[in-house]
Write an enzyme that holds these catalytic residues in place. Structure first.
Site, mmCIF file in Angstrom:
data_model
loop_
_atom_site.group_PDB
_atom_site.id
_atom_site.type_symbol
_atom_site.label_atom_id
_atom_site.label_comp_id
_atom_site.label_asym_id
_atom_site.label_seq_id
_atom_site.Cartn_x
_atom_site.Cartn_y
_atom_site.Cartn_z
ATOM 1 N N HIS A 226 0.885 -1.191 0.000
ATOM 2 C CA HIS A 226 0.000 0.000 0.000
ATOM 3 C C HIS A 226 0.910 1.226 0.000
ATOM 4 C CE1 HIS A 226 -3.876 2.134 1.356
ATOM 5 N NE2 HIS A 226 -2.963 3.079 1.122
ATOM 6 N N LYS B 120 -8.813 -0.264 -6.170
ATOM 7 C CA LYS B 120 -8.908 0.358 -4.846
ATOM 8 C C LYS B 120 -10.197 1.149 -4.721
ATOM 9 C CE LYS B 120 -7.616 2.156 -0.852
ATOM 10 N NZ LYS B 120 -6.495 3.057 -0.612
ATOM 11 N N HIS C 290 1.779 5.227 -1.703
ATOM 12 C CA HIS C 290 1.441 6.419 -2.497
ATOM 13 C C HIS C 290 2.725 6.998 -3.067
ATOM 14 C CE1 HIS C 290 -2.732 6.621 -1.004
ATOM 15 N NE2 HIS C 290 -2.206 6.110 0.096
ATOM 16 N N HIS D 82 -10.516 1.262 1.347
ATOM 17 C CA HIS D 82 -10.287 2.190 2.456
ATOM 18 C C HIS D 82 -11.562 2.152 3.288
ATOM 19 C CE1 HIS D 82 -8.535 6.030 4.207
ATOM 20 N NE2 HIS D 82 -9.706 5.897 4.794
ATOM 21 N N ASP E 97 1.383 2.484 3.526
ATOM 22 C CA ASP E 97 0.551 3.678 3.352
ATOM 23 C C ASP E 97 1.425 4.921 3.454
ATOM 24 O OD1 ASP E 97 -1.667 5.184 2.774
ATOM 25 O OD2 ASP E 97 -2.475 5.144 4.808
ATOM 26 N N HIS F 46 -4.832 -0.723 5.538
ATOM 27 C CA HIS F 46 -4.328 -0.023 6.728
ATOM 28 C C HIS F 46 -5.260 -0.134 7.931
ATOM 29 C CE1 HIS F 46 -7.007 2.902 4.954
ATOM 30 N NE2 HIS F 46 -6.128 3.320 4.062
HETATM 31 C C1 NCD Z 1 -3.403 9.052 1.978
HETATM 32 C C2 NCD Z 1 -2.918 10.077 0.967
HETATM 33 O O1 NCD Z 1 -2.391 11.106 1.392
HETATM 34 O O2 NCD Z 1 -3.039 9.823 -0.232
HETATM 35 N N1 NCD Z 1 -3.497 9.673 3.258
HETATM 36 C C3 NCD Z 1 -3.483 9.062 4.469
HETATM 37 O O3 NCD Z 1 -3.658 9.734 5.484
HETATM 38 N N2 NCD Z 1 -3.282 7.777 4.579
HETATM 39 C C4 NCD Z 1 -4.695 8.469 1.515
HETATM 40 C C5 NCD Z 1 -5.128 7.259 2.284
HETATM 41 O O4 NCD Z 1 -4.580 6.169 2.124
HETATM 42 O O5 NCD Z 1 -6.070 7.389 3.083
HETATM 43 ZN ZN ZN Z 2 -3.215 5.065 1.465
#
Ligand code: NCD
Ligand code: ZN
Length: 336
Positions: free
Chosen positions: A12, A95, A14, A134, A240, A168
């Site tokens: 997971h 997702k 970003h 999510h 995450d 998460h």
């Molecule tokens: C994530 C993001 O910034 O893209 N933020 C977070 O707080 N985890 C998005 C997500 O996974 O909820």
């Molecule tokens: Zn995330």
């Protein structure tokens, strides 16, 4: 003391786009063998062309490091069966975000009407495309995940052949749900294994620890720890890691997301070592994901050494990691 991890996976992740992508992609690609890349760009990744071009941008940004970006698509209830079939080979999962629940989720799902979701979920089940979720409602912030569990259960019951990953997870309630349905799986982050709400807001407010879902109570963290340290076979590591520029974190209206990609393996080694569970780290950070997703990652051997390592205050003057300026007990010696 040194340990070796074989092909660590971050299920997971970003990676963002443009300048931020250029900063963070090499940091994940350096130590991880692959990562499941989240689709919440602006606008989100919703077409085959989006997936392909985003993958190309990631590959360019990761530089010489060997790393597989496992791609995802942003769930939309109006995808056609033909489209899903044609995009199947390009992605590892889809997702699903509830609309507006977190960063860049505005185009997500409202209401969880089974009739609306069923056509796409049915095709995903037939094609063997896992659904990553999510799982938070729009309720009181501390209760959002627990309130979402009946929705996970409803999905798991209606689509028994669909692999559903509770992303998460942060609560004891979610850990317990895991064992009630064969087709429910979960990712756990590094930060939710370390912190509770107290660390975020119990003293001076810590914007770099603010994320969705918000860190919960000590008993929740205990339940997560127990599951992760045992490398429960249905649980995978998913950082995450969610980088935001410093000026978006240290600001009124602080963006949600904790940036952990460059410290994740060191932080995991420290945690598993402190709890005498280093033997289970390989399963938690790689083997479970390989089995659950049916993937064979690029071979990469990461050697970690138990030597103090000072975490950088900031990367490229832009993004502040968890544990910035603090010392961790483990460092990465090599990754090849
Ligand atoms: C994530 C993001 O910034 O893209 N933020 C977070 O707080 N985890 C998005 C997500 O996974 O909820
Ligand atoms: Zn995330």
């Amino acid at each position: 003391m040194v340990i070796s991890i074989d092909s660590p996976l971050d299920m997971h992740l970003h990676l963002r786009d443009e300048e931020m992508l250029d900063i963070v992609a090499p940091l994940s690609a350096e130590t991880f063998s692959g990562g499941l890349v989240m689709p919440n760009l602006v606008p989100p990744v919703t077409s085959k062309e989006d997936v392909r071009s985003y993958r190309e941008r990631i590959r360019k940004a990761q530089g010489e490091h060997r790393f597989i970006p496992y791609m995802t698509l942003f769930f939309k209830s109006d995808y056609s069966p033909e489209f899903l079939e044609s995009v199947r080979e390009e992605i590892l999962a889809i997702k699903l975000y509830p609309a507006g629940i977190t960063t860049n989720s505005e185009g997500g799902v409202s209401g969880f009407d089974l009739e609306e979701l069923s056509p796409v979920l049915g095709v995903m089940s037939d094609l063997g495309i896992p659904l990553c979720v999510h799982g938070e409602t729009g309720g009181f912030v501390m209760d959002r995940e627990a309130e979402f569990i009946p929705i996970y259960e409803m999905l798991a019951r209606h689509f028994p052949d669909l692999k559903i990953v509770m992303e998460h997870i942060t609560t004891k309630a979610a850990v317990e749900a895991l064992d009630r349905y064969e087709n429910l799986y979960a990712t756990i982050t590094l930060h939710h294994l370390y912190i509770t709400l107290d660390d975020v807001a119990g003293g001076l407010l810590q914007p770099h620890l603010f994320c969705k879902p918000i860190a919960k109570r000590p008993e929740d963290r205990e339940a997560l720890l127990k599951t992760a340290l045992a490398a429960h076979p249905k649980v995978m590591f998913g950082s995450d890691s969610a980088p935001h520029p410093r000026d978006k974190k240290e600001a009124p209206g602080c963006a949600a997301g904790v940036f952990t990609a460059p410290i994740a393996l060191q932080g995991l080694a420290q945690l598993f070592d402190r709890h005498g569970a280093l033997d289970n780290l390989q399963a938690f950070v790689s083997d479970n994901a390989r089995r659950i997703y049916g993937i064979t990652p690029i071979e990469k051997t990461v050697i970690l050494e138990k030597t103090p390592w000072l975490v950088p205050e900031i990367y490229e003057g832009t993004v502040v990691p968890m544990f910035a300026g603090q010392s961790l007990e483990w460092r990465v010696l090599s990754a090849e």
